[in-house]
Design a protein around this motif. Structure first.
Motif, PDB file in Angstrom:
ATOM      1  N   ASN A 195       2.722   9.068  28.513  1.00 17.00           N
ATOM      2  CA  ASN A 195       2.491   8.641  29.891  1.00 17.00           C
ATOM      3  C   ASN A 195       1.070   8.931  30.370  1.00 17.00           C
ATOM      4  OD1 ASN A 195       5.132   7.934  29.810  1.00 17.00           O
ATOM      5  ND2 ASN A 195       5.856   9.450  31.270  1.00 17.00           N
ATOM      6  N   ALA A 196       0.184   9.261  29.444  1.00 17.40           N
ATOM      7  CA  ALA A 196      -1.198   9.574  29.819  1.00 17.40           C
ATOM      8  C   ALA A 196      -2.120   9.211  28.667  1.00 17.40           C
ATOM      9  CB  ALA A 196      -1.332  11.056  30.168  1.00 17.40           C
ATOM     10  N   LYS A 226       6.271  16.742  33.652  1.00 18.32           N
ATOM     11  CA  LYS A 226       6.257  15.983  34.903  1.00 18.32           C
ATOM     12  C   LYS A 226       5.344  16.637  35.936  1.00 18.32           C
ATOM     13  CE  LYS A 226      10.920  14.077  34.284  1.00 18.32           C
ATOM     14  NZ  LYS A 226      12.324  14.042  34.799  1.00 18.32           N
ATOM     15  N   LEU A 244       4.399  13.897  27.219  1.00 16.35           N
ATOM     16  CA  LEU A 244       3.099  14.201  27.812  1.00 16.35           C
ATOM     17  C   LEU A 244       2.060  13.178  27.389  1.00 16.35           C
ATOM     18  CD1 LEU A 244       1.268  16.209  29.403  1.00 16.35           C
ATOM     19  CD2 LEU A 244       0.937  17.433  27.253  1.00 16.35           C
ATOM     20  N   MET A 289      -2.128  15.207  37.426  1.00 14.50           N
ATOM     21  CA  MET A 289      -3.070  14.242  36.877  1.00 14.50           C
ATOM     22  C   MET A 289      -3.153  12.999  37.762  1.00 14.50           C
ATOM     23  SD  MET A 289      -2.096  14.594  32.817  1.00 14.50           S
ATOM     24  CE  MET A 289      -3.246  13.346  32.233  1.00 14.50           C
ATOM     25  N   HIS A 323       1.813  15.736  34.873  1.00 11.84           N
ATOM     26  CA  HIS A 323       1.568  14.317  35.172  1.00 11.84           C
ATOM     27  C   HIS A 323       1.350  14.098  36.666  1.00 11.84           C
ATOM     28  CE1 HIS A 323       3.483  12.547  31.256  1.00 11.84           C
ATOM     29  NE2 HIS A 323       2.235  12.928  31.092  1.00 11.84           N
ATOM     30  N   GLN A 324       2.098  14.813  37.484  1.00 11.42           N
ATOM     31  CA  GLN A 324       1.935  14.678  38.932  1.00 11.42           C
ATOM     32  C   GLN A 324       0.534  15.113  39.364  1.00 11.42           C
ATOM     33  OE1 GLN A 324       4.561  17.140  41.298  1.00 11.42           O
ATOM     34  NE2 GLN A 324       4.405  15.789  43.070  1.00 11.42           N
TER      35      GLN A 324
END
Length: 327
Positions: A229-230, A190, A226, A196, A193-194
Motif C-alpha cells: 500500500n506504499a 495501518k 506495508l 504517511m 500508513h495513516q
C-alpha cells in the motif's frame, strides 16, 4: 551474501543507517512504575552494575563498527529497541567507543508495561532533527483489554540537507502465537500508513526509512501489507536464508529486524542520496563461538543464566551513496 546495487564506490561517499535490538538494556535501579524488578541486583537476573557496564561497553563498540568495512564514517542514524530510559542511552553514548562521535538522540517513554522503548541516535554533523513525536499504537488483547505496547517513534529531519521521514518500530510480540497476534502488527501497519498519508498531503515524493524489530519477517502478511500500500522497497528480502538471519530461535533463523526505504532512493536524477547496500552485521565477535548454539547471536542471558554477550539480535544496516549537490 549482502545485496548491493553499487560496487566499487569510494568509502568516503557511503553512509550507514542501522537498527539494533539491544536485548533488555535496563539500568540496575528499580523503577516502581515498571516491571523491571528482574533487572536489579537482587532480582531474578541478578543484574549487577558490573554486568550492566559490560553490556553497555559491548553494545557501544558494536554500534561504532557498523558499516565501517565499506564506509569511512560511523553510522549517521541508528534506530534502537529494548532500552529502558534516557539514562541507559546517555551512559552508552558516554563510553569510549561512542563519546568522540558525538551522537545525540531522540527518545520518548512508551506505555510498554516492562518499560522498554525505542530511540534514534543521530550524528549531528550529518543529520538535523526538525521535529519528532511518539505515535501511539492503539491495540487491544483478545479479551478487550488495551495492550500496553511500544509506541512508534517518528522523526523528521534532514540528512545532508535532504528531508527524511524516519519511523523506528518495535511491533507487538508473537508471545501468544504468530497467528493469534498478527492483527496487532497489521494495526501497526495501518498506523504507519495513516501517518504517511498525512505526510504526503504536503510532500509529493517523501523519503522514508521504516526500521525496527517488526516481529514479522519480510514475507509475512504485515510487511507485505506495508509494502503493497506504499511506494516502498525492502532490501532485507535478499538477506534471509536457512543459515542466516538477525535472530535464531529453536535453531531457526528469522529476520524480524529490517530497514525498509522508499523507492525515491532509486531515482538517481533527483536525489542526493541513493541506495547502495544492505547487510546483517553478524560479525564473529557477536556470535556464540562454541557448542550447540555456535554461530547464533551471543546473548546476555538465556533465561536466568548469565552468558555475558551483546544481544540476542544481530544489528542490520543499509548504506546510501551521497552525491553532493552542485553549486
Amino acid at each position: 551474501m549482502a545485496y548491493s546495487l553499487f560496487r566499487g564506490k569510494k568509502k568516503q561517499d557511503i553512509y550507514t543507517i542501522a537498527f539494533y535490538n539491544l536485548e533488555n538494556l535496563f539500568d540496575t535501579r528499580n523503577d516502581p512504575h515498571k516491571l523491571d524488578d528482574d533487572f536489579t541486583p537482587k532480582g531474578f537476573k541478578k543484574w549487577t552494575p558490573k554486568r550492566y557496564r559490560r553490556k553497555i561497553k559491548k553494545l557501544s563498540k558494536t554500534i561504532a563498527r557498523l558499516g565501517m568495512r565499506t564506509s569511512k564514517h560511523p553510522p549517521v542514524l541508528v534506530g534502537l529497541a529494548e532500552l529502558e530510559n534516557k539514562v541507559v542511552i546517555r551512559e552508552m553514548l558516554g563510553t569510549k567507543a561512542l563519546r568522540e562521535i558525538g551522537y545525540k538522540y531522540v527518545h520518548y517513554d512508551s506505555p510498554d508495561e516492562r518499560g522498554i522503548d525505542t530511540a534514534l541516535l543521530y550524528h549531528p554533523g550529518h543529520f538535523e532533527v526538525i521535529s519528532s513525536e511518539n505515535i501511539h499504537l492503539d491495540v487491544n488483547n483478545p479479551d478487550g483489554r488495551p495492550d500496553a505496547t511500544r509506541d512508534i517513534l517518528y522523526v523528521y529531519g534532514k540528512l545532508h540537507g535532504e528531508p527524511q521521514h524516519i519511523f523506528v518500530n518495535h511491533w507487538p510480540s508473537r508471545r501468544d502465537g504468530a497467528t493469534e497476534t498478527a492483527y496487532k502488527r497489521i494495526k501497526a501497519v495501518k498506523t504507519i500508513h495513516q501517518k504517511m498519508g498525512m505526510i504526503e498531503e504536503g510532500d509529493k515524493d517523501p523519503n522514508y526509512f521504516i526500521m525496527g524489530d517488526f516481529n514479522d519477517g519480510p514475507f509475512d502478511e504485515s510487511i507485505r501489507t506495508l509494502l503493497s500500500n506504499a511506494d516502498l522497497f525492502n532490501p532485507m528480502e535478499k538477506l534471509i536464508g536457512e543459515e542466516r538471519g538477525s535472530a535464531n530461535y529453536k535453531q531457526r533463523w528469522s529476520l524480524f529486524d529490517q530497514i525498509i526505504l522508499s523507492n525515491t532512493f532509486f531515482n538517481k536524477g533527483s536525489l542526493h542520496h541513493s541506495f547502495a547496500h544492505a547487510n546483517i552485521f553478524d560479525d564473529h565477535l557477536l556470535k556464540e563461538w562454541h557448542g550447540r548454539y555456535k554461530g547464533n547471536p551471543f546473548r546476555t542471558y538465556v533465561g536466568r543464566k548469565y552468558l555475558g554477550g551483546h544481544s540476542d539480535h544481530f544489528p542490520v544496516y543499509i548504506q546510501l551513496r551521497f552525491r553532493k549537490p552542485k553549486g
